[in-house]
Structures are given as structure tokens and as C-alpha cells.
Design a protein around this motif. Structure first.
Motif, short mmCIF file in Angstrom:
data_model
loop_
_atom_site.label_atom_id
_atom_site.label_comp_id
_atom_site.label_asym_id
_atom_site.label_seq_id
_atom_site.Cartn_x
_atom_site.Cartn_y
_atom_site.Cartn_z
N GLN A 220 6.25 5.85 -7.63
CA GLN A 220 6.98 4.95 -6.75
C GLN A 220 7.26 5.67 -5.44
O GLN A 220 7.72 6.81 -5.42
N LEU A 221 6.97 4.99 -4.33
CA LEU A 221 7.25 5.54 -3.01
C LEU A 221 8.39 4.77 -2.36
O LEU A 221 8.78 3.69 -2.84
N ALA A 222 8.91 5.30 -1.27
CA ALA A 222 10.15 4.77 -0.70
C ALA A 222 9.94 3.97 0.57
O ALA A 222 10.91 3.68 1.28
N ARG A 223 8.69 3.60 0.86
CA ARG A 223 8.40 2.79 2.04
C ARG A 223 7.44 1.67 1.67
O ARG A 223 6.68 1.78 0.70
N PRO A 224 7.42 0.58 2.46
CA PRO A 224 6.48 -0.50 2.20
C PRO A 224 5.03 -0.05 2.37
O PRO A 224 4.73 0.91 3.07
N ALA A 225 4.12 -0.78 1.73
CA ALA A 225 2.71 -0.40 1.72
C ALA A 225 2.11 -0.31 3.12
O ALA A 225 1.33 0.60 3.40
N ASP A 226 2.46 -1.23 4.01
CA ASP A 226 1.85 -1.20 5.34
C ASP A 226 2.25 0.05 6.11
O ASP A 226 1.44 0.64 6.85
N GLU A 227 3.50 0.53 5.93
CA GLU A 227 3.94 1.75 6.60
C GLU A 227 3.21 2.97 6.02
O GLU A 227 2.81 3.88 6.75
N ILE A 228 3.05 2.99 4.70
CA ILE A 228 2.36 4.10 4.05
C ILE A 228 0.90 4.15 4.50
O ILE A 228 0.37 5.22 4.83
N TRP A 229 0.26 2.99 4.55
CA TRP A 229 -1.14 2.91 4.98
C TRP A 229 -1.30 3.50 6.39
O TRP A 229 -2.24 4.26 6.66
N HIS A 230 -0.37 3.18 7.25
CA HIS A 230 -0.42 3.68 8.63
C HIS A 230 -0.21 5.20 8.66
O HIS A 230 -0.94 5.93 9.36
N LEU A 231 0.78 5.68 7.91
CA LEU A 231 1.08 7.12 7.90
C LEU A 231 -0.09 7.94 7.36
O LEU A 231 -0.32 9.07 7.79
N LEU A 232 -0.85 7.37 6.42
CA LEU A 232 -1.98 8.07 5.82
C LEU A 232 -3.29 7.84 6.58
O LEU A 232 -4.34 8.31 6.17
N HIS A 233 -3.21 7.09 7.69
CA HIS A 233 -4.38 6.79 8.52
C HIS A 233 -5.42 5.99 7.74
O HIS A 233 -6.64 6.16 7.92
N GLY A 234 -4.94 5.10 6.90
CA GLY A 234 -5.86 4.25 6.16
C GLY A 234 -6.71 3.37 7.04
O GLY A 234 -7.83 3.00 6.66
N GLY A 235 -6.22 3.04 8.23
CA GLY A 235 -6.99 2.19 9.14
C GLY A 235 -8.25 2.87 9.65
O GLY A 235 -9.14 2.20 10.19
#
Length: 266
Positions: free
Chosen positions: A169-184
């Protein structure tokens, strides 16, 4: 505050939290059972009608035990909550046991109840209380990560000679995590962003992406699949499955997941 987890044979988990409150049992009892007092600290709008307890939305729960001023127990969807009050000098010992089906959500539950009990204490003291929803995400994330360590929530859900699976379980919404991990930056046919790999894992090309939800890539012996799904509380649930792996990769993934969680928590 003292906290611990108990895992049951049926797969359910019980979180136990305890705190001393400098207020007599009768006063604490009113604060945890009367809707006008619950409104100052409880994370839902509570109504009580006989043995039915409503939470503003979703199905009603049922009061399973009411023994003033010592025990108040009730259900909340699939969960069971039990509040016990014991006298301690001029104050009280408040013990909450929360039983639920999602072990990996325990840190989110603990973080939420930690915040609520602080508001409960402020209300009992006659100080102003901040609604649960106003807690800043960064503050909640830090508390959440503290409870991951306190409760010993190892992210490895399964590991054998053919696959490694980690759930966290992580502490931020999925879209924020995706951005932080450079998923884009992930594109099929190209190497995955570095944040989606772990030491010792040889990443091949990305084979599939769904923005904010999923990233897959090949490895020499199998594949790696990252999933971000709806989790418990305010954050996303991360599931990593490395097929064709062996148990020697467990440590690398465990360390990497901890690094990802720290990045997300800020």
C-alpha cells in the motif's frame, strides 16, 4: 500509543491500538458513542438507531456490543470495530481493535485512526479539532510510512522458484505515483524507466502500458508487471509480479519497493 497486528487463520487481520487519555471513562464513552461528539473526530457522519449504525454512505453497520461505559463494538461494511475503555487513575485506557480482510491496508487504517484519536483527545480537552479530511497528504504519507515499519508490513506476498510477487500500500494516488516514477516516459519497444527496475534485474523492452495503471516489460527469464490499483485509504495499491524469477531477487525488489515508497512519501 501501542500498536500491533494479529493475523487470523481465515485471512483476516486485527489491528490493536491503545492510548491513555487523561479523562474519565464516562466522558470518553460519550465521545465515542454519541453522534454529536463523534462529529468532532470520527471519519464519517454517524447516526445510531437502535442496534443500527449509519456512516453517511454505504450500508449500515450493526452494533454488536454496548456495555456502558466500557465496551462499544460495531461493524462497518466487512470490518469490525471494538472500543474498550478501562479506568486508569483519574483517566482512561482506550483500546481499539479493528478487524478487516486487507492485511496490506493495515498501515492506512493505523494512520487514519492515529489522526482520529489525536482529534478525539483535542475534543475531550476542549481544544479545536481539525476534520480528518484536512490532514495534509505529506503529513499523512509520513505517518503511513512510520506504521509500515511499526507494524512490520513486509511487501512480499508470495515468492517461489518461478515468480516473485510483492504487494504494498502506498500513500499517494496512482496518478501522482505514475508521475513521480516517470511512467509517462514508457513506450512499448523501449527500455522501462529506471524507477520500474531493480538491481540485478535485466530489463528488456516495455511490452504494455496503461497510464497510471500498468507497465510490463520482458526479462531474460520471464517478465515484470507493475500494477497500480485502488488501495486502502487515500493511496494506490502497488503490485509487482516478476515471473521467471527466483527467490534470490526478493531482497532486491523489497529494497526497491521501500525506495519507491520513500519517494512517494516525499
Amino acid at each position: 500509543m501501542n500498536e500491533n497486528l494479529t493475523l487470523h487463520p481465515d485471512g483476516r487481520t486485527t489491528l490493536r491500538m491503545q492510548r491513555r487519555l487523561p479523562h474519565p471513562p464516562a466522558k470518553v464513552w460519550r465521545a465515542i458513542t454519541e453522534p454529536q461528539h463523534l462529529a468532532h473526530w470520527f471519519p464519517a457522519e454517524v447516526t445510531i438507531d437502535g442496534d443500527r449504525i449509519g456512516y453517511g454512505e454505504g450500508p449500515d453497520g450493526r452494533i454488536t456490543e454496548m456495555n456502558p461505559p466500557h465496551v462499544f463494538a460495531h461493524t462497518w461494511q466487512d470490518d469490525e470495530l471494538r472500543w474498550e475503555i478501562h479506568p486508569d487513575g483519574e483517566g482512561s485506557i482506550l483500546t481499539l481493535t479493528h478487524t478487516f480482510p486487507d492485511r496490506h491496508g493495515a498501515a492506512s487504517f493505523a494512520s487514519g485512526w492515529h489522526t482520529c484519536i489525536l482529534a478525539l483527545l483535542a475534543s475531550l480537552d476542549g481544544r479545536s479539532t481539525a476534520p480528518y479530511a484536512t490532514v495534509q497528504p505529506a503529513d499523512f504519507a509520513r505517518i503511513h510510512e512510520d506504521y509500515i515499519a511499526i507494524l512490520g508490513l513486509d511487501p512480499v506476498a508470495a515468492a517461489d522458484d518461478t515468480a516473485v510477487r510483492l504487494e504494498r500500500q502506498l500513500a499517494r494516488p496512482a496518478d501522482e505515483i505514475w508521475h513521480l516514477l516517470h511512467g509517462g516516459d514508457a513506450t512499448p519497444g523501449t527500455p522501462p524507466p529506471a524507477a520500474f527496475t531493480a538491481p540485478g534485474v535485466q530489463p528488456g523492452p516495455v511490452t504494455r502500458t496503461e497510464t497510471g495503471k500498468l507497465l510490463e516489460y520482458d526479462t531474460p527469464g520471464g517478465s515484470v508487471r507493475w500494477e497500480l490499483a485502488q488501495g486502502t485509504g487515500q493511496g494506490a495499491r502497488l503490485v509487482i509480479t516478476h515471473s521467471g524469477a527466483d527467490t534470490s531477487t526478493v531482497h532486491a525488489w523489497r529494497v526497491h519497493v521501500a525506495e519507491v515508497a520513500a519517494t512517494v512519501a516525499g
